[in-house]
Design a protein around this motif. Structure first.
Motif, short mmCIF file in Angstrom:
data_model
loop_
_atom_site.label_atom_id
_atom_site.label_comp_id
_atom_site.label_asym_id
_atom_site.label_seq_id
_atom_site.Cartn_x
_atom_site.Cartn_y
_atom_site.Cartn_z
N SER A 102 -30.62 99.93 61.93
CA SER A 102 -31.33 100.08 63.21
C SER A 102 -32.71 100.69 63.02
O SER A 102 -33.52 100.74 63.95
CB SER A 102 -30.51 100.95 64.18
OG SER A 102 -29.29 100.30 64.50
N ILE A 103 -32.98 101.18 61.82
CA ILE A 103 -34.30 101.73 61.50
C ILE A 103 -35.21 100.56 61.15
O ILE A 103 -34.96 99.84 60.18
CB ILE A 103 -34.20 102.72 60.33
CG1 ILE A 103 -33.23 103.86 60.67
CG2 ILE A 103 -35.58 103.26 59.98
CD1 ILE A 103 -32.91 104.76 59.49
N GLY A 104 -36.23 100.36 61.95
CA GLY A 104 -37.09 99.18 61.83
C GLY A 104 -37.53 98.83 60.42
O GLY A 104 -37.26 97.72 59.93
N PRO A 105 -38.20 99.75 59.71
CA PRO A 105 -38.67 99.42 58.36
C PRO A 105 -37.54 99.06 57.40
O PRO A 105 -37.69 98.19 56.54
CB PRO A 105 -39.39 100.71 57.92
CG PRO A 105 -39.77 101.38 59.19
CD PRO A 105 -38.68 101.07 60.15
N VAL A 106 -36.39 99.74 57.55
CA VAL A 106 -35.25 99.45 56.68
C VAL A 106 -34.72 98.05 56.95
O VAL A 106 -34.43 97.28 56.03
CB VAL A 106 -34.14 100.50 56.87
CG1 VAL A 106 -32.91 100.13 56.03
CG2 VAL A 106 -34.64 101.88 56.50
N ALA A 107 -34.56 97.73 58.25
CA ALA A 107 -34.07 96.40 58.62
C ALA A 107 -35.01 95.31 58.11
O ALA A 107 -34.56 94.26 57.63
CB ALA A 107 -33.92 96.31 60.14
N GLN A 108 -36.31 95.57 58.22
CA GLN A 108 -37.29 94.58 57.77
C GLN A 108 -37.22 94.41 56.26
O GLN A 108 -37.28 93.29 55.74
CB GLN A 108 -38.70 95.00 58.19
CG GLN A 108 -39.77 93.95 57.91
CD GLN A 108 -41.11 94.33 58.50
OE1 GLN A 108 -41.28 95.43 59.00
NE2 GLN A 108 -42.06 93.42 58.45
N LEU A 109 -37.07 95.52 55.55
CA LEU A 109 -36.99 95.47 54.10
C LEU A 109 -35.70 94.79 53.65
O LEU A 109 -35.70 93.95 52.74
CB LEU A 109 -37.06 96.89 53.52
CG LEU A 109 -36.98 97.00 51.99
CD1 LEU A 109 -38.18 96.31 51.34
CD2 LEU A 109 -36.91 98.46 51.57
N ALA A 110 -34.59 95.14 54.32
CA ALA A 110 -33.30 94.56 53.93
C ALA A 110 -33.17 93.11 54.37
O ALA A 110 -32.47 92.32 53.73
CB ALA A 110 -32.17 95.38 54.56
N TYR A 133 -26.55 83.39 57.24
CA TYR A 133 -27.65 83.01 56.35
C TYR A 133 -28.53 84.21 56.00
O TYR A 133 -29.20 84.20 54.96
CB TYR A 133 -28.50 81.91 56.99
CG TYR A 133 -27.77 80.59 57.11
CD1 TYR A 133 -27.78 79.67 56.07
CD2 TYR A 133 -27.07 80.26 58.27
CE1 TYR A 133 -27.12 78.46 56.18
CE2 TYR A 133 -26.40 79.06 58.39
CZ TYR A 133 -26.42 78.15 57.34
OH TYR A 133 -25.75 76.97 57.45
N TYR A 134 -28.55 85.23 56.85
CA TYR A 134 -29.26 86.45 56.49
C TYR A 134 -28.68 87.05 55.21
O TYR A 134 -29.39 87.57 54.36
CB TYR A 134 -29.18 87.49 57.62
CG TYR A 134 -29.99 87.17 58.85
CD1 TYR A 134 -31.36 86.95 58.76
CD2 TYR A 134 -29.39 87.10 60.11
CE1 TYR A 134 -32.12 86.68 59.89
CE2 TYR A 134 -30.14 86.82 61.24
CZ TYR A 134 -31.50 86.60 61.13
OH TYR A 134 -32.23 86.32 62.24
N VAL A 135 -27.35 86.99 55.10
CA VAL A 135 -26.68 87.52 53.91
C VAL A 135 -27.07 86.70 52.68
O VAL A 135 -27.33 87.27 51.60
CB VAL A 135 -25.15 87.52 54.12
CG1 VAL A 135 -24.44 88.02 52.87
CG2 VAL A 135 -24.77 88.37 55.33
N ILE A 136 -27.10 85.38 52.83
CA ILE A 136 -27.51 84.52 51.71
C ILE A 136 -28.93 84.86 51.28
O ILE A 136 -29.23 84.95 50.08
CB ILE A 136 -27.42 83.04 52.11
CG1 ILE A 136 -25.97 82.66 52.45
CG2 ILE A 136 -27.93 82.14 50.98
CD1 ILE A 136 -25.81 81.23 52.95
N GLN A 137 -29.82 85.08 52.25
CA GLN A 137 -31.21 85.38 51.92
C GLN A 137 -31.33 86.70 51.14
O GLN A 137 -32.12 86.80 50.19
CB GLN A 137 -32.04 85.46 53.21
CG GLN A 137 -32.19 84.12 53.90
CD GLN A 137 -32.98 84.22 55.20
OE1 GLN A 137 -34.20 84.40 55.17
NE2 GLN A 137 -32.31 84.10 56.33
N VAL A 138 -30.56 87.72 51.55
CA VAL A 138 -30.59 88.99 50.83
C VAL A 138 -30.08 88.80 49.41
O VAL A 138 -30.69 89.26 48.43
CB VAL A 138 -29.76 90.05 51.57
CG1 VAL A 138 -29.61 91.31 50.71
CG2 VAL A 138 -30.41 90.41 52.89
N MET A 139 -28.95 88.12 49.26
CA MET A 139 -28.37 87.89 47.94
C MET A 139 -29.32 87.11 47.04
O MET A 139 -29.41 87.37 45.83
CB MET A 139 -27.05 87.13 48.07
CG MET A 139 -25.92 87.93 48.63
SD MET A 139 -24.40 86.95 48.59
CE MET A 139 -23.22 88.12 49.26
N ASP A 140 -30.03 86.18 47.61
CA ASP A 140 -30.94 85.35 46.84
C ASP A 140 -32.05 86.18 46.20
O ASP A 140 -32.58 85.81 45.13
CB ASP A 140 -31.54 84.26 47.74
CG ASP A 140 -32.40 83.27 47.00
OD1 ASP A 140 -31.97 82.80 45.92
OD2 ASP A 140 -33.50 82.96 47.49
#
Length: 363
Positions: free
Chosen positions: A295-303, A204-211
């Motif tokens: 693994s970079i916190g801000p990147v993971a949060q943004l993505a 579902y993380y992938v669906i959220q990004v695609m959305d």
């Protein structure tokens, strides 16, 4: 009436499993072991289940306890009744969290499982002990993984996998003395017909990004995209467990509740993109790079993608499910193709995304 001790209520799997079991056998009385802090939620869910399924009226009993305590922390009178009259035990309680620290994971998943098995061994009329493990006790193994296999010198990606593996090691010590059946689900997703799920995590993380992406945009895959990912609808897992428990000679067997024909990560991503109407384009990147960047916190949060997904979406392995397919023959129960399921999951996500927050499953 068959007395059944079940752990993991009011969790998503345990509550729905009880309903499905009564579809096949109407003579169950469920003794639901509930942590005290979850009792109000359990009482609310019990009321809802009995309203939706009148056949359960008077047959869902809540008792407080804790699987990490001796005798499951049951009150003496309840403990005596369980030992004297319980015939089946379903052990579903666990911490389902890939980021959990080792100490609580080991206490609940490993120690708790051993204590429940020990309690089952004292039951005077025990007919069956059912344990819900995970296919990912295989850890970092590659190639084809068979149902009867467990220890192969594998290492693990997280404490969840390791402690569930150790729980199987522990419960298998009772295998020659108890009628034990082990179920190993893959990555469980929502209902194949309704999309209903307890939380939006994993795929579902992938669906959220695609959305969030515009139509026709470029999206990177988590690794090559060529390896299969074993996603299974919750209704298939529950239906298979209920059928195998009530119709098959399942004692002493291990069942992989996995998709016999899983899609690759790229195929899954394309199915989500189609269901969202996005027409996305996909780019493969090395898994080490994908994991390092996420693994970079801000990147993971943004993505919006946890790095742990890379471990599950880019790993060369397959799960053999010969025992499961043989046991389900003639039942009409099959694992639907994920191409059939993905539009249902996406539709449910779009309907519920505003009111849903990713949350840890109950133990």
């Amino acid at each position: 009436m068959t007395q059944v001790l079940i752990t993991g209520f009011p969790g998503f799997l345990a509550s729905r499993l009880m309903v499905r079991l009564t579809d096949f056998y109407n003579g169950y009385h469920f003794i639901c072991l509930v942590q005290k802090k979850f009792l109000p939620q359990a009482e609310k869910l019990r009321t809802e289940l009995m309203a939706q399924h009148p056949s359960l009226n008077g047959r869902l009993e809540l008792v407080t306890g804790d699987i990490t305590l001796p005798d499951a922390g049951l009150e003496p009178a309840v403990l005596d009744r369980v030992i004297q009259s319980a015939e089946d035990v379903w052990h579903l309680a666990a911490i389902y969290d890939l980021a959990i620290p080792r100490e609580p994971a080991y206490l609940v998943n490993t120690v708790g499982t051993g204590l429940i098995a020990g309690l089952a061994s004292r039951m005077k009329n025990l007919k069956h002990l059912f344990y819900i493990s995970t296919a990912y006790v295989s850890g970092k193994r590659t190639g084809t993984i068979y149902e009867e296999e467990l220890s192969a010198g594998q290492s693990f990606r997280n404490h969840y996998e390791e402690t569930k593996y150790l729980a199987e090691v522990e419960i298998r010590k009772f295998r020659h003395d108890l009628p034990l059946t082990i179920f190993r689900p893959g990555i469980i997703v929502g209902h194949s017909q309704t999309g209903e799920t307890q939380k939006f995590d994993g795929p579902y993380y992938v669906i959220q990004v695609m959305d969030r992406l515009p139509k026709g945009f470029l999206m990177t895959l988590l690794g090559s995209g060529n390896h299969t990912v074993n996603l299974v609808p919750v209704d298939y897992c529950i239906g298979a467990m209920a059928w195998l428990a009530t119709h098959a000679d399942s004692a002493g067997k291990v069942y992989h509740l996995t998709d016999p024909s899983p899609l690759t990560q790229l195929e899954i991503a394309q199915s989500f993109s189609d269901a969202l109407g996005k027409n996305l384009h996909f780019l493969s990147v090395p898994s080490w790079l994908a994991k390092g960047v996420l693994s970079i916190g801000p990147v993971a949060q943004l993505a919006g993608l946890p790095s742990v997904l890379v471990d599950y979406f880019d790993h060369p392995h397959q799960y053999d499910c010969t025992n499961t397919l043989a046991g389900l023959e003639g039942s009409g129960i099959r694992c639907p193709s994920f191409r059939e399921v993905s539009p249902v999951l996406v539709r449910y996500f779009l309907e519920k995304k505003k009111e849903f927050a990713t949350r840890q499953a109950l133990y």
